[in-house]
Design an enzyme around this catalytic site. Structure first.
Site, PDB file in Angstrom:
ATOM      1  N   LYS A   1     -35.348 -15.543  -1.773  1.00  0.00           N
ATOM      2  CA  LYS A   1     -35.448 -14.641  -0.800  1.00  0.00           C
ATOM      3  C   LYS A   1     -35.791 -15.522   0.606  1.00  0.00           C
ATOM      4  O   LYS A   1     -35.944 -16.848   0.576  1.00  0.00           O
ATOM      5  CB  LYS A   1     -36.430 -14.256  -0.572  1.00  0.00           C
ATOM      6  CG  LYS A   1     -36.652 -12.958  -1.502  1.00  0.00           C
ATOM      7  CD  LYS A   1     -36.112 -11.635  -1.354  1.00  0.00           C
ATOM      8  CE  LYS A   1     -36.252 -10.684  -1.967  1.00  0.00           C
ATOM      9  NZ  LYS A   1     -37.428  -9.572  -1.806  1.00  0.00           N
TER      10      LYS A   1
ATOM     11  N   GLU B   1     -26.899 -17.230  -8.962  1.00  0.00           N
ATOM     12  CA  GLU B   1     -26.080 -16.577  -8.337  1.00  0.00           C
ATOM     13  C   GLU B   1     -26.476 -16.244  -7.409  1.00  0.00           C
ATOM     14  O   GLU B   1     -27.773 -15.484  -7.256  1.00  0.00           O
ATOM     15  CB  GLU B   1     -26.394 -15.213  -9.585  1.00  0.00           C
ATOM     16  CG  GLU B   1     -26.129 -15.495 -11.179  1.00  0.00           C
ATOM     17  CD  GLU B   1     -26.196 -14.082 -11.721  1.00  0.00           C
ATOM     18  OE1 GLU B   1     -26.543 -12.393 -10.980  1.00  0.00           O
ATOM     19  OE2 GLU B   1     -26.538 -14.735 -12.873  1.00  0.00           O
TER      20      GLU B   1
ATOM     21  N   ASP C   1     -27.676  -7.698  -1.623  1.00  0.00           N
ATOM     22  CA  ASP C   1     -27.971  -6.529  -0.815  1.00  0.00           C
ATOM     23  C   ASP C   1     -27.589  -5.101  -0.700  1.00  0.00           C
ATOM     24  O   ASP C   1     -26.601  -4.840  -0.198  1.00  0.00           O
ATOM     25  CB  ASP C   1     -28.550  -7.298   0.306  1.00  0.00           C
ATOM     26  CG  ASP C   1     -29.604  -6.781   1.046  1.00  0.00           C
ATOM     27  OD1 ASP C   1     -31.151  -5.803   0.169  1.00  0.00           O
ATOM     28  OD2 ASP C   1     -30.160  -7.428   1.787  1.00  0.00           O
TER      29      ASP C   1
ATOM     30  N   TYR D   1     -23.374  -8.290 -12.968  1.00  0.00           N
ATOM     31  CA  TYR D   1     -24.296  -9.457 -13.697  1.00  0.00           C
ATOM     32  C   TYR D   1     -25.563  -9.091 -14.392  1.00  0.00           C
ATOM     33  O   TYR D   1     -26.076 -10.758 -14.424  1.00  0.00           O
ATOM     34  CB  TYR D   1     -25.525 -10.063 -12.131  1.00  0.00           C
ATOM     35  CG  TYR D   1     -26.238  -8.626 -11.351  1.00  0.00           C
ATOM     36  CD1 TYR D   1     -27.346  -8.138 -11.914  1.00  0.00           C
ATOM     37  CD2 TYR D   1     -26.127  -8.325  -9.945  1.00  0.00           C
ATOM     38  CE1 TYR D   1     -28.246  -7.334 -11.148  1.00  0.00           C
ATOM     39  CE2 TYR D   1     -26.902  -7.698  -9.307  1.00  0.00           C
ATOM     40  CZ  TYR D   1     -27.557  -6.620 -10.039  1.00  0.00           C
ATOM     41  OH  TYR D   1     -29.031  -6.105  -9.675  1.00  0.00           O
TER      42      TYR D   1
ATOM     43  N   SER E   1     -37.011  -5.681 -12.371  1.00  0.00           N
ATOM     44  CA  SER E   1     -37.176  -6.290 -11.064  1.00  0.00           C
ATOM     45  C   SER E   1     -37.405  -7.203 -11.219  1.00  0.00           C
ATOM     46  O   SER E   1     -37.322  -8.079 -12.608  1.00  0.00           O
ATOM     47  CB  SER E   1     -38.015  -5.705  -9.817  1.00  0.00           C
ATOM     48  OG  SER E   1     -38.649  -5.905  -9.186  1.00  0.00           O
TER      49      SER E   1
ATOM     50  N   LYS F   1     -27.934 -13.049  -4.831  1.00  0.00           N
ATOM     51  CA  LYS F   1     -28.286 -11.527  -4.970  1.00  0.00           C
ATOM     52  C   LYS F   1     -28.128 -10.864  -3.824  1.00  0.00           C
ATOM     53  O   LYS F   1     -28.105 -11.106  -2.389  1.00  0.00           O
ATOM     54  CB  LYS F   1     -29.955 -11.997  -4.505  1.00  0.00           C
ATOM     55  CG  LYS F   1     -31.353 -11.344  -4.412  1.00  0.00           C
ATOM     56  CD  LYS F   1     -32.238 -11.320  -4.893  1.00  0.00           C
ATOM     57  CE  LYS F   1     -33.452  -9.763  -4.766  1.00  0.00           C
ATOM     58  NZ  LYS F   1     -33.107  -9.016  -3.912  1.00  0.00           N
TER      59      LYS F   1
ATOM     60  N   CYS G   1     -29.981   9.646  35.369  1.00  0.00           N
ATOM     61  CA  CYS G   1     -30.142  11.672  36.360  1.00  0.00           C
ATOM     62  C   CYS G   1     -31.395  11.282  36.490  1.00  0.00           C
ATOM     63  O   CYS G   1     -31.229  12.152  37.867  1.00  0.00           O
ATOM     64  CB  CYS G   1     -29.897  12.694  34.673  1.00  0.00           C
ATOM     65  SG  CYS G   1     -31.701  13.439  34.231  1.00  0.00           S
TER      66      CYS G   1
ATOM     67  N   CYS H   1     -35.363   9.024  33.977  1.00  0.00           N
ATOM     68  CA  CYS H   1     -34.567   8.498  33.547  1.00  0.00           C
ATOM     69  C   CYS H   1     -32.740   7.585  34.596  1.00  0.00           C
ATOM     70  O   CYS H   1     -33.310   8.195  35.470  1.00  0.00           O
ATOM     71  CB  CYS H   1     -33.065   9.612  33.021  1.00  0.00           C
ATOM     72  SG  CYS H   1     -31.878   9.351  32.079  1.00  0.00           S
TER      73      CYS H   1
ATOM     74  N   GLU I   1       3.339   1.993  -1.478  1.00  0.00           N
ATOM     75  CA  GLU I   1       4.221   2.527  -2.584  1.00  0.00           C
ATOM     76  C   GLU I   1       3.142   2.354  -3.554  1.00  0.00           C
ATOM     77  O   GLU I   1       3.737   3.606  -4.229  1.00  0.00           O
ATOM     78  CB  GLU I   1       4.467   0.877  -2.803  1.00  0.00           C
ATOM     79  CG  GLU I   1       5.125   1.025  -4.623  1.00  0.00           C
ATOM     80  CD  GLU I   1       6.188   0.185  -5.216  1.00  0.00           C
ATOM     81  OE1 GLU I   1       6.705  -0.958  -4.372  1.00  0.00           O
ATOM     82  OE2 GLU I   1       6.110  -0.273  -6.360  1.00  0.00           O
TER      83      GLU I   1
ATOM     84  N   ASP J   1       1.036  -1.078   0.096  1.00  0.00           N
ATOM     85  CA  ASP J   1      -0.192   0.450   0.183  1.00  0.00           C
ATOM     86  C   ASP J   1       1.140   1.308  -0.102  1.00  0.00           C
ATOM     87  O   ASP J   1       0.742   2.291  -1.101  1.00  0.00           O
ATOM     88  CB  ASP J   1      -0.817   0.048   1.293  1.00  0.00           C
ATOM     89  CG  ASP J   1      -1.918  -1.125   1.396  1.00  0.00           C
ATOM     90  OD1 ASP J   1      -1.992  -1.558   0.454  1.00  0.00           O
ATOM     91  OD2 ASP J   1      -2.574  -1.233   2.188  1.00  0.00           O
TER      92      ASP J   1
ATOM     93  N   CYS K   1     -28.643  15.657  31.670  1.00  0.00           N
ATOM     94  CA  CYS K   1     -28.251  14.449  32.273  1.00  0.00           C
ATOM     95  C   CYS K   1     -27.006  14.084  31.609  1.00  0.00           C
ATOM     96  O   CYS K   1     -27.079  14.564  30.150  1.00  0.00           O
ATOM     97  CB  CYS K   1     -29.459  13.694  31.525  1.00  0.00           C
ATOM     98  SG  CYS K   1     -29.507  12.463  31.081  1.00  0.00           S
TER      99      CYS K   1
ATOM    100  N   CYS L   1     -35.852  11.566  28.017  1.00  0.00           N
ATOM    101  CA  CYS L   1     -35.251  12.718  28.960  1.00  0.00           C
ATOM    102  C   CYS L   1     -34.940  13.853  28.836  1.00  0.00           C
ATOM    103  O   CYS L   1     -34.541  14.332  27.382  1.00  0.00           O
ATOM    104  CB  CYS L   1     -33.793  11.796  29.616  1.00  0.00           C
ATOM    105  SG  CYS L   1     -33.088  12.462  30.679  1.00  0.00           S
TER     106      CYS L   1
HETATM  107  S1  IVH Z   1     -30.385 -10.260 -12.380  1.00  0.00           S
HETATM  108  C1  IVH Z   1     -33.979  -8.572 -15.750  1.00  0.00           C
HETATM  109  N1  IVH Z   1     -28.889 -11.045 -10.933  1.00  0.00           N
HETATM  110  O1  IVH Z   1     -32.029  -8.102  -6.725  1.00  0.00           O
HETATM  111  C2  IVH Z   1     -33.067  -8.991 -14.626  1.00  0.00           C
HETATM  112  N2  IVH Z   1     -30.916  -8.949 -10.146  1.00  0.00           N
HETATM  113  O2  IVH Z   1     -35.201  -8.159  -6.651  1.00  0.00           O
HETATM  114  C3  IVH Z   1     -32.034  -7.982 -13.333  1.00  0.00           C
HETATM  115  N3  IVH Z   1     -30.300  -8.195  -7.180  1.00  0.00           N
HETATM  116  O3  IVH Z   1     -33.664  -4.878  -9.074  1.00  0.00           O
HETATM  117  C4  IVH Z   1     -31.996  -8.496 -12.302  1.00  0.00           C
HETATM  118  N4  IVH Z   1     -28.380  -9.724  -7.132  1.00  0.00           N
HETATM  119  O4  IVH Z   1     -31.031  -5.067  -7.896  1.00  0.00           O
HETATM  120  C5  IVH Z   1     -30.260  -9.956 -10.958  1.00  0.00           C
HETATM  121  N5  IVH Z   1     -27.407 -11.725  -8.790  1.00  0.00           N
HETATM  122  C6  IVH Z   1     -28.597 -10.732  -9.548  1.00  0.00           C
HETATM  123  C7  IVH Z   1     -29.026  -9.873  -8.914  1.00  0.00           C
HETATM  124  C8  IVH Z   1     -29.660  -8.752  -8.392  1.00  0.00           C
HETATM  125  C9  IVH Z   1     -28.972  -8.542  -6.690  1.00  0.00           C
HETATM  126  C10 IVH Z   1     -30.767  -7.053  -7.265  1.00  0.00           C
HETATM  127  C11 IVH Z   1     -31.023  -6.072  -8.410  1.00  0.00           C
HETATM  128  C12 IVH Z   1     -32.953  -5.943  -8.852  1.00  0.00           C
HETATM  129  C13 IVH Z   1     -33.784  -6.779  -7.605  1.00  0.00           C
HETATM  130  C14 IVH Z   1     -35.062  -7.598  -8.361  1.00  0.00           C
END
Ligand code: IVH
Length: 658
Positions: A304, A109, A113, A218, A80, A111, A401, A398, A33, A31, A421, A416
């Site tokens: 999920k 894959e 967050d 992705y 979505s 998901k 205090c 409280c 460098e 780091d 306090c 409070c």
């Molecule tokens: S694919 C048309 N892949 O989950 C396909 N989404 O619940 C578009 N997300 O809006 C989404 N990991 O923000 C895809 N490996 C993944 C993901 C992913 C997280 C999110 C993404 C999406 C939301 C849907």
């Protein structure tokens, strides 16, 4: 090698190192460098502004402050996904496909967050990063995404390229950011997703840069570089994007399910949050056949994870007092492992929550982590009661205090309100001294805390006694004669403030800068304000009954009234100084320094008068000073003003101008 060539070389080298560090996670140089070369480049670029390049590694530290984000319509909508919450629902989704097409290949894959983002490249250069927004239109957050070190600023691909993915906050950044927020008295983020979203929405990109975000990529809509989704991801990886390495192909949904089960076991050990898995049909030809229903693709689905819930026992319920005086009930639990960590305490939020869920001391309860981070009690298992359980009564005083607790109309929390306090002392004093309140420069939170620890400060009044504590203060670390003098001068100046600053500084709930101004203008002085009845307060436009109640509760507290009296005795101004008519003075918006002894005004009066006219009164002369007003025995400040060519005037000229 000339400097131009060195700049080009450093840019190339640093880009390579940062790709190895951030994208491949395989650093090749220490780091130190990297930092050294980075500074060398910064220095050379400063010398050669004509060689500016938005693609330079130095441009990623965050150097843009916007007034708003531009709205951008996505070329292809950002979709979505449909959700499922059980393996059976997942099997149903796949059956609809296999019934028609036979066994197909799936890509499974994580998901991630975080928040969805589209990155646009043109001519091999990063052009734009746009949030999902409503799926049709998002916001241009390029200046913030540029600070995410692993997002490439150039790619070896000349066609327009739109790649989508997730910007997220790694758990390590989340913990660090929340620790810093805790120390600064700011509200903590509930989970990494909120933290990431909050960071991306900062108009000042330096803030976003400090938050340590990252991204996984992705989805490449209509990718022409591959026939399969997985192929597209491999291509993206070659272009320099981070594609999550736990992305797998399977030939049946049962294999996908067993991958999900394996992932569920290790997900809390990952350095980032995942809230499920995404399963996609791998073949693009088949994806096109399957198409969409309204805004959701039929060729992909999100599974999920259920929030992990465990049983344990409530051993006790106790109250913690936050820095704002907010009292939160907590359950002390028999330690239990949930979502990857051992939990011994859980928030019970507030009195109503305890009553609604009928949670008693001694109960067996279900605990889970809200947003997978903050442990909370979901419910009590009433069947397990044996008669030894005890109902909790919210304390009236409280625990820190002993002051009375208040629960205001329309609020679930108890507070409070005693400004002295201990639990809220640092916070309330630092608020009192803030720029928009009493404006005491040199007495920010860190210093308040240090003074508190030294026993120098225990109340607002103590601020006005600090001049007597010279010896003690000068003994403290990082405190020289000059900072002491400046501090005492700032404290002295604050006595002349118009009373709305004091009202704001008191920290009465819902009485901030604006309400304080309205109240000061209405009552004209502190006594009238302090003694106003609930009705009188409620009738003021823009104040309202709830704020009125907060004000009344504040002044019903005897210690708060006594504090005002003390401040009065110390010479703190309790009157409203109307500045609204005086903005056409020559002093408006100017920086003014007073020096020497004035005959007709005390220093405080002159300061108040000047501030009343819109001036900023400063203690030292610099190039930024607009006027120096001098009395008798003026010394070095006047000399310096003359040296710098700053306008000067004596007391009688000053008097004429006001
Ligand atoms: S694919 C048309 N892949 O989950 C396909 N989404 O619940 C578009 N997300 O809006 C989404 N990991 O923000 C895809 N490996 C993944 C993901 C992913 C997280 C999110 C993404 C999406 C939301 C849907």
């Amino acid at each position: 090698m000339n400097e131009n060539e060195r700049i080009q070389e450093l840019r190339k080298l640093l880009k390579q190192y940062s790709y190895e560090y951030y994208t491949l996670d395989r650093p090749t140089v220490p780091d130190s460098e990297y930092d050294m070369l980075f500074r060398e480049l910064q220095d050379l670029e400063a010398k050669h502004p004509e060689l500016y390049d938005p693609d330079s590694p130095t441009q990623r530290v965050g150097n843009e402050i916007l007034s708003e984000f531009k709205k951008i319509t996505h070329e292809r909508p950002m979709l979505s996904l449909g959700d499922v919450f059980s393996y059976d629902e997942l099997r149903e989704w796949s059956k609809k496909i296999t019934d028609v097409y036979g066994e197909v290949e799936y890509c499974a894959e994580y998901k991630i967050d975080g928040l969805a983002m589209s990155l646009i490249y043109e001519d091999g250069l990063f052009k734009q990063a746009v949030t999902r927004g409503d799926g049709i239109t998002g916001e241009d957050v390029s200046s913030n995404v540029r600070t995410i070190q692993s997002v490439p600023m150039s790619i070896p691909y000349k066609q327009r390229y739109d790649i989508r993915g997730e910007v997220y906050m790694p758990k390590s950044s989340f913990n660090r950011v929340n620790r810093e927020r805790r120390e600064n008295g700011e509200e903590e983020f509930a989970n990494p997703r909120n933290a990431a979203a909050g960071s991306i929405r900062q108009l000042d990109s330096r803030i976003c840069a400090s938050r340590g975000l990252d991204g996984f990529w992705y989805h490449v809509p209509d990718d022409v570089n591959s026939d399969t989704h997985y192929g597209s991801l491999e291509y993206a990886r070659k272009l320099g994007f981070i594609v999550n390495e736990n992305t797998r192909l399977f030939n049946s949904i049962e294999e996908v399910i067993s991958f999900i089960e394996d992932t569920a076991k290790i997900r809390h050990d990952l350095p980032y949050e995942i809230d499920g898995m995404v399963i996609k049909v791998n073949s693009y030809a088949l994806q096109r056949e399957l198409g969409f229903t309204s805004r959701i693709p039929k060729w992909a689905i999100a599974y999920k994870f259920p929030a992990e819930e465990v049983r344990t026992k409530v051993e006790d319920i106790f109250i913690t007092v936050g820095r704002t005086g907010k009292c939160t009930p907590n359950a002390k639990l028999t330690p239990v492992k949930v979502a990857g960590t051992t939990v011994s305490f859980a928030t019970l939020h507030n009195e109503d929550n305890i009553k609604d869920k009928d949670i008693r001391i001694g109960d067996t309860v279900i605990v889970r982590k809200a947003g997978d981070i903050i442990p909370e009690v979901v419910r009590a298992i009433k069947e397990n009661r044996d008669g030894s359980q005890v109902r909790f009564t919210f304390p009236e005083h409280c625990p820190v205090c002993g002051g009375k607790l208040y629960r205001f109309e329309d609020e679930a929390a108890h507070y409070c309100v005693n400004t002295e306090c201990k639990a809220r002392l640092v916070y309330s004093i630092a608020h009192f001294t803030e720029r928009n309140a009493m404006n005491i420069d040199g007495l920010g939170e860190k210093r308040v805390e240090a003074f508190l620890n030294e026993g120098l400060l225990n109340s607002f009044e103590d601020i006005y006694k600090l001049h007597n504590r010279r010896e003690d203060i000068l003994q403290m670390e990082k405190f020289g004669q000059k900072s002491f003098d400046n501090l005492i001068e700032a404290i002295e100046n604050s006595k002349a403030n118009s009373v709305e600053r004091l009202i704001n500084g008191l920290g009465i709930r819902q009485v901030g800068e604006k309400a304080a101004r309205i109240l000061a203008a209405h009552f004209k002085n502190m006594d009238a304000f302090m003694n106003a009845s609930l009705e009188e307060l409620s009738e003021i436009k823009d104040i309202g009954p709830i704020t009125a109640e907060y004000i009344r509760e504040f002044f019903n507290e005897a210690s708060n009234r006594e504090m005002i009296n003390q401040l009065k005795l110390f010479g703190v101004n309790m009157n409203y100084i109307d500045t609204s008519l005086n903005t056409d003075s020559i002093f408006n918006g100017k920086t003014v320094v007073l020096t020497g002894t004035l005959e007709r005004f005390s220093r405080n009066e002159a300061t108040a008068l000047l501030e009343n006219l819109g001036a900023h009164v400063s203690g030292s002369v610099s190039k930024k000073t607009d006027y120096v007003i001098y009395g008798t025995e003026a010394g070095s400040k006047l000399d310096k003003a003359r040296e710098l060519g700053v306008a000067t005037m004596d007391e009688s000229e000053f008097e004429k101008l006001i």
